[in-house]
Scaffold this active site. Structure first.
Site, mmCIF file in Angstrom:
data_model
loop_
_atom_site.group_PDB
_atom_site.id
_atom_site.type_symbol
_atom_site.label_atom_id
_atom_site.label_comp_id
_atom_site.label_asym_id
_atom_site.label_seq_id
_atom_site.Cartn_x
_atom_site.Cartn_y
_atom_site.Cartn_z
ATOM 1 C CG ASP A 109 -1.802 -1.182 1.322
ATOM 2 O OD1 ASP A 109 -2.380 -1.543 0.282
ATOM 3 O OD2 ASP A 109 -1.940 -1.750 2.424
ATOM 4 C CG ASP A 143 -2.442 -4.107 -1.845
ATOM 5 O OD1 ASP A 143 -3.635 -4.224 -2.184
ATOM 6 O OD2 ASP A 143 -2.000 -4.638 -0.818
ATOM 7 C CG ASP A 166 -5.530 -0.716 2.301
ATOM 8 O OD1 ASP A 166 -6.154 0.037 1.522
ATOM 9 O OD2 ASP A 166 -5.248 -1.889 2.023
ATOM 10 N NE ARG A 209 -11.169 -3.165 -2.372
ATOM 11 C CZ ARG A 209 -10.293 -4.112 -2.066
ATOM 12 N NH1 ARG A 209 -9.117 -3.764 -1.556
ATOM 13 N NH2 ARG A 209 -10.584 -5.372 -2.255
#
Length: 443
Positions: A223, A262, A266, A321
């Site tokens: 990430d 990725d 997050d 997302r």
């Protein structure tokens, strides 16, 4: 000191000691005093304003604002940046990034294990040769997959950096950034990240998993930033982007996109009290994940945590997302979502999530229905009010339910956000965000 302070810069140099390379921090004062703006005017010492989202809860978020002169660093390359993170123990620190820092300036080849050959990897694990029934976990160390694992571990050690508690990480000027790094905010409290262009790390060695879905899949790591078990974190005026390596230019192997990215941000594993304000998120697929597993409510204490606020951000040219939510009370207001042909959805409604989405603006291409804004993964209620799609007020829940009656969503998140600053009408949001969001526009 009556409005003055010593101006101190941290420089980092490599020194060879007894045959080993050590990073040495040299702190040097200028030897003179100069006028300095008051702490609330110096962006490096600014703290999150009261009521500015969930990160303002309780003790608030101050980052490294209390750092003394010895713990203010200016860094210009990856070695300097890593050394500044390691120096100073638990003292509050401010790290100023000047120019663009590249974590992988030597290229992917620098991480490759001796003997690793991507062509050999493709040849051995092609569906025609390997099939889809068995994954690669049992492959020996000297196999193409074994050599890939070693290469991936080399990259992992190099590009991941842990951001300590009580830290402010800030770009200087309009052109500061970090390329190819994964910022790990793990099990700490009180971190600020501002005014940086953060180019997503490229996984040099994605793994092929033949058993992932019906056709197999390429799985990547890293990430851009991950908040893991941490509290009181503020991301402000940053630009998250795939930069020079967009998915649109990625090749296809075994009939599947060779995915080398990725997430961009997050927030997982019991993290809490996070605010993301005035950022740009662009050119990415799986953008923001809040809560990374349906099963972790008890294992890591996600239930009752994962409280996050997003306001005045631009979400542009993204697939999905923005965010996908599990468990958390997430407040999303005054953001602008601009979709393109690759658009999947904006808000993922996951297990026990309680999303509030209000006063947002959506710009969707012709032929894309407002019903796509929401995607139901679990039966969790949400509040969605005063949102506009292409300039018109739209009830997002009603639009979703009309086209997805078999997966209807319930209205009413069960809580009302109180930690908000100025709330603008949705029709004013696109112009505000266009003018002020992203790196280089800090005030």
């Amino acid at each position: 000191m009556n409005g003055t302070k010593w101006h101190v810069h941290a420089t980092v140099r490599a020194a060879s000691l007894a045959g080993c390379t050590a990073l040495v921090l040299a702190l040097a004062g200028t030897g003179a005093q100069a006028h300095s703006p008051s702490p609330h005017r110096d962006p490096a010492r600014q703290t999150l304003a009261p009521n500015d989202g969930w990160a303002a809860h309780g003790t608030g978020t101050t980052g490294g604002a209390a750092a003394d002169a010895r713990h203010v660093y200016t860094v210009t390359n990856w070695a300097e940046f890593k050394a500044a993170l390691a120096d100073g123990g638990s003292a509050p620190r401010i790290i100023k990034v000047k120019g663009t820092i590249d974590a992988v300036s030597q290229g992917c080849e620098a991480f490759a294990a001796p003997g690793y050959d991507f062509g050999a990897y493709l040849e051995k694990y092609s569906p025609q040769a390997w099939g889809y029934e068995e994954d690669l976990s049992a492959e020996p160390d000297d196999s193409p997959e074994g050599l890939r694992r070693v290469s991936a571990a080399n990259q992992d050690r190099t590009i991941k950096v842990n951001i300590p508690a009580d830290t402010t990480l800030i770009g200087i000027g309009r052109n500061a950034g970090i390329k190819g790094a994964s910022l790990q905010i793990r099990n700490v409290d009180n971190v600020i990240v501002r005014n940086l262009t953060l180019e997503s790390p490229v996984d040099c060695f994605p793994q092929w998993d033949p058993t992932d879905g019906d056709r197999g899949n390429w799985n990547s790591e890293y990430d851009t930033a991950v908040v893991y078990g941490s509290t009181h974190v503020w991301f402000d005026h940053n630009t998250f982007t795939d930069g020079e390596h967009p998915d649109s230019e990625a090749p296809v192997h075994f009939g599947m996109l060779y995915q080398q990215h990725d997430g961009q941000l997050d927030i997982v594993r019991g993290s809490d009290y996070v605010t993301a304000s005035w950022n740009v998120f662009t050119e990415h697929d799986k953008t923001i994940l809040i809560g990374n597993s349906d099963s972790e409510s008890t294992a890591v204490g996600d239930r009752g945590k994962l409280k996050v606020t997003f306001h005045h951000n631009l979400f542009s040219k993204l697939t999905e997302r923005t965010p996908r939510v599990r468990f958390g009370e997430v407040d999303v207001y005054n953001n602008h979502f601009v979709a393109d042909a690759g658009y999947g959805y904006s808000f993922g409604i996951g297990k026990e999530s309680r999303l509030v989405a209000e006063h947002n603006a959506f710009t969707l291409p012709k032929g894309v229905s407002p019903a796509k804004v929401l995607k139901r993964w679990n039966d969790s209620p949400l509040t969605a009010a005063h949102n506009r799609v292409n300039g018109k007020r739209v009830d997002l829940i009603a639009a979703h339910n009309a086209e997805n009656p078999e997966a209807a969503l319930r209205s009413g998140a069960g809580w009302t956000p109180v930690l908000r600053t100025a709330v603008h009408p949705a029709q004013a949001v696109p112009a505000l965000v266009k003018r002020h969001a992203g790196a280089g526009r800090i005030r």
